[in-house]
Scaffold this motif. Structure first.
Motif, PDB file in Angstrom:
ATOM      1  N   TYR A 212      37.384  44.408  38.394  1.00  0.00           N
ATOM      2  CA  TYR A 212      36.512  43.738  37.417  1.00  0.00           C
ATOM      3  C   TYR A 212      35.068  44.194  37.575  1.00  0.00           C
ATOM      4  O   TYR A 212      34.344  44.346  36.580  1.00  0.00           O
ATOM      5  CB  TYR A 212      36.608  42.224  37.588  1.00  0.00           C
ATOM      6  CG  TYR A 212      37.908  41.636  37.109  1.00  0.00           C
ATOM      7  CD1 TYR A 212      38.239  41.638  35.758  1.00  0.00           C
ATOM      8  CD2 TYR A 212      38.813  41.074  37.997  1.00  0.00           C
ATOM      9  CE1 TYR A 212      39.438  41.089  35.306  1.00  0.00           C
ATOM     10  CE2 TYR A 212      40.014  40.525  37.560  1.00  0.00           C
ATOM     11  CZ  TYR A 212      40.315  40.542  36.214  1.00  0.00           C
ATOM     12  OH  TYR A 212      41.503  40.013  35.782  1.00  0.00           O
ATOM     13  N   THR A 225      37.492  43.289  28.883  1.00  0.00           N
ATOM     14  CA  THR A 225      38.033  43.228  30.240  1.00  0.00           C
ATOM     15  C   THR A 225      39.384  42.520  30.252  1.00  0.00           C
ATOM     16  O   THR A 225      40.326  42.953  30.919  1.00  0.00           O
ATOM     17  CB  THR A 225      37.057  42.490  31.163  1.00  0.00           C
ATOM     18  OG1 THR A 225      35.814  43.193  31.181  1.00  0.00           O
ATOM     19  CG2 THR A 225      37.607  42.406  32.577  1.00  0.00           C
ATOM     20  N   THR A 230      43.016  42.652  32.554  1.00  0.00           N
ATOM     21  CA  THR A 230      43.816  41.496  32.976  1.00  0.00           C
ATOM     22  C   THR A 230      45.250  41.593  32.475  1.00  0.00           C
ATOM     23  O   THR A 230      46.202  41.485  33.259  1.00  0.00           O
ATOM     24  CB  THR A 230      43.171  40.195  32.466  1.00  0.00           C
ATOM     25  OG1 THR A 230      41.834  40.101  32.969  1.00  0.00           O
ATOM     26  CG2 THR A 230      43.971  39.000  32.928  1.00  0.00           C
TER      27      THR A 230
END
Length: 631
Positions: A212, A225, A230
């Motif tokens: 991240y 993201t 994820t």
């Protein structure tokens, strides 16, 4: 003379000698015999029965081949049930997964981005409350929401009317063909999202924080993201969840039976399992009904295989073409001066861009979304609790107000007049004995398969795992005959041994991995000191496995306490009813007796034990999700 230590250690041991044959017989033979007799054998018999004209009440039967399956094609109720199952499979898994992943993402990476990526503050409260519906028996959830959808006194219509939508004043959500299926899907999603939210939270927390951080350095926003990091990183968990949810959608009997026992208007919510039970036990067509179960089993296996294939196909690495290299130039280019490197501590963070999506804004939106979800979770439960202290007239007259006094007459009436107290003690007896026996037999079988080498051990292990995928409905009809043959039909011992048999696969699956991780050296040292296999297991290995045993015991307790299908098919004696049966019977009578206050009190009595158990052990239960179900 002391035994010389072995130069190499193996992960699994050899079988004990013949003088310890009793160890093998009890640890492997006993649980395997119960599993084969009450799980494997009924499933095998079911496929044979599906090709006969057996009525279920006669000893004679004629072999008809595939005639039952041909008849299914012209059965309008069955074809409608298949269509409804397809709708459930197409809509329910994506809905639950999208909601679960979204909520899990808000909880885990919805906090500040300055420095290390952080989770949302006070996220533990959201996680605990979201898990509440999973602890509530499915039959109770169906009864609860059937009252929520009630046209005259339901909470949903009351809220919509209060907001100015007068059209919904007496709208029958479950009685209208346009909304019956959608309302049912929402109830199932409401009960499942919290569990998969916890599953995905555990998976997201397993993603390295550096991943991240690197995305943030590259300028990726939160949405990008989530989509690019994820979701791909928890892809395997999403696939597993999709399979489980698809199997649930294909076998949504408990929810549909509680919401619409008759199958809804124009069979708009009837599912294969409902039609199967009605055909077998009400029409006396066991052979024909079993063909429905066999068809459901085939559909389930095809669905699981299709999901795995799609995930494998879409997850393959892209093929790259041949790489061609250009010849090096003969003239060497002038060297380019290197820029002076600036010292960095960990990552060189780019200058923050001006955007409305600040940490405070995102955190506020996340809190609002999660609070809204918590309200959706808690509103039905609080409404039932308030209504349990009201009379029927008060429920109809002012369904949304607080009770004027805490009158426990409804609880007394539910406990005595409605026999909920008797059903409660029956459930304690059945679940208590079943839990003790399945934990003992399951741990012994898992230990033996995990720690001893012998031919066929892997076959037995995979046979146990197969029990996790079998649809229970396929075995209901043969299992009914098996228990009747043993004289155990409509008895507590028959129900207990059935509970144990169907809980063994999950128990063995979970504890097998746990026992393989325990240190072998301790047990080998005890062997050298003269301890036998019985003593090693009960005094050394079993105490070391206490954390895993506790987690499995909690899951088994929830599953056994909430069991509904097996009791209604195998325990038709009213005096031996368990809570789930008693609640279903009471709910079906409440519409005529109009004792809604006692009905809501009975719901509270049924939910309270599992809810208290969850609150006490919620950390261990949610921890076991990440330790066991993510493997």
């Amino acid at each position: 003379m002391a035994r010389a230590p072995a130069t190499t250690t193996t992960r699994r041991w050899k079988l004990p000698s013949f003088d310890n044959a009793s160890f093998a017989l009890v640890f492997l033979g006993l649980p395997l015999a119960i599993y084969v007799i009450f799980v494997i054998s009924p499933f095998v018999q079911a496929f044979y029965y599906s090709m006969t004209d057996w009525s279920g009440f006669s000893k004679t039967m004629n072999f008809v081949g595939l005639a039952n399956y041909v008849t299914l094609l012209t059965d309008p109720v069955f074809t409608k049930a298949v269509y409804n199952s397809i709708v459930l499979v197409v809509v329910l898994p994506p809905l639950v997964i999208i909601l679960s992943v979204t909520l899990a993402t808000l909880v885990t990476i919805g906090g500040a981005t300055q420095g290390e990526i952080q989770g949302l503050k006070h996220s533990g409260i959201y996680r605990v409350i979201s898990f509440f519906p999973y602890t509530v028996p499915a039959i109770v959830i169906g009864i609860l929401w059937a009252q929520m959808y009630d046209p005259s006194s339901g909470l949903l219509n009351g809220i919509l009317t209060a907001l100015g939508f007068d059209f919904f004043k007496s709208f029958a959500w479950l009685g209208d063909e346009r909304t019956a299926m959608g309302a049912s899907i929402f109830v199932i999603a409401w009960s499942m999202v919290g569990f998969y939210m916890v599953l995905f939270i555990a998976a997201i927390k397993g993603i390295p924080a550096e991943t991240y951080e690197a995305a943030r350095v590259d300028g990726a926003g939160r949405f990008r993201t989530a989509i690019s990091i994820t979701v791909p990183m928890i892809r395997d968990n999403i696939r597993t969840a999709y399979v489980y949810l698809g199997i649930l959608a294909l076998d949504a009997f408990v929810y549909m039976q509680a919401l619409n026992p008759s199958g809804g208007p124009a069979n708009s919510t009837v599912v294969i399992s409902q039609h199967l039970l009605n055909t077998a036990f009400k029409k006396g067509k066991f052979g024909y009904a079993t063909s429905m179960g066999a068809t459901l089993a085939i559909i389930t296996l095809v669905f699981a295989a299709l999901v795995f294939f799609i995930f494998w196909w879409t997850g393959r690495p892209a093929k790259s073409g041949p790489v061609t290299t250009a010849p090096a130039p003969l003239v060497r280019a002038a060297p380019v001066p290197k820029p002076v490197a600036k010292p960095v501590t960990q990552y060189e963070h780019p200058a923050p861009r001006k955007t409305i999506w600040t940490d405070k804004t995102v955190a506020t939106i996340s809190h609002v979304a999660l609070i809204g979800w918590v309200v959706v979770i808690c509103a039905p439960l609080l409404w039932v609790l308030m209504s349990s202290f009201k009379t029927t007239q008060q429920i109809f007259g002012s369904p949304f107000t607080l009770p004027t006094s805490f009158n426990f007459d409804n609880y007394v009436s539910a406990w005595t007049t409605a026999s909920i107290g008797s059903y409660f003690f029956n459930t304690v007896i059945v679940v208590g004995f079943s839990l003790v026996i399945v934990m003992l037999l399951g741990s012994m079988c898992a230990y033996y398969l995990a720690r001893y080498e012998f031919k066929g051990s892997r076959i037995i292990y995979y046979l146990m795992l197969a029990g996790l995928t079998f649809p229970v409905f396929l075995a209901v009809v043969p299992l009914f005959q098996t228990l009747r043959g043993f004289g155990l039909l409509n008895t507590f011992p028959g129900l207990i041994i059935t509970y144990v048999a169907f809980a063994l696969p999950f128990t063995v699956f979970f504890l097998y991995s746990f026992f393989r991780t325990l240190p072998q050296e301790v047990a080998e040292a005890a062997m050298i000191d003269g301890a036998g296999p019985w003593r090693i297991f009960f005094t050394i290995m079993l105490p070391m496995a206490t954390p895993g045993m506790a987690s499995v015991a909690i899951f088994n307790f929830l599953g056994l306490w909430n069991q509904f299908l097996l009791p209604i098919a195998l325990n038709t004696n009213t005096a031996n009813y368990v809570l789930s049966q008693g609640m279903a019977s009471f709910a079906s009578q409440a519409g005529y007796a109009v004792n809604f206050g006692a009905l809501f009190a009975a719901v509270v009595i049924t939910v309270l034990p599992v809810l208290v158990t969850y609150i006490i052990f919620q950390r261990q239960l949610q921890g076991s999700v990440s330790q066991g179900l993510l493997k």
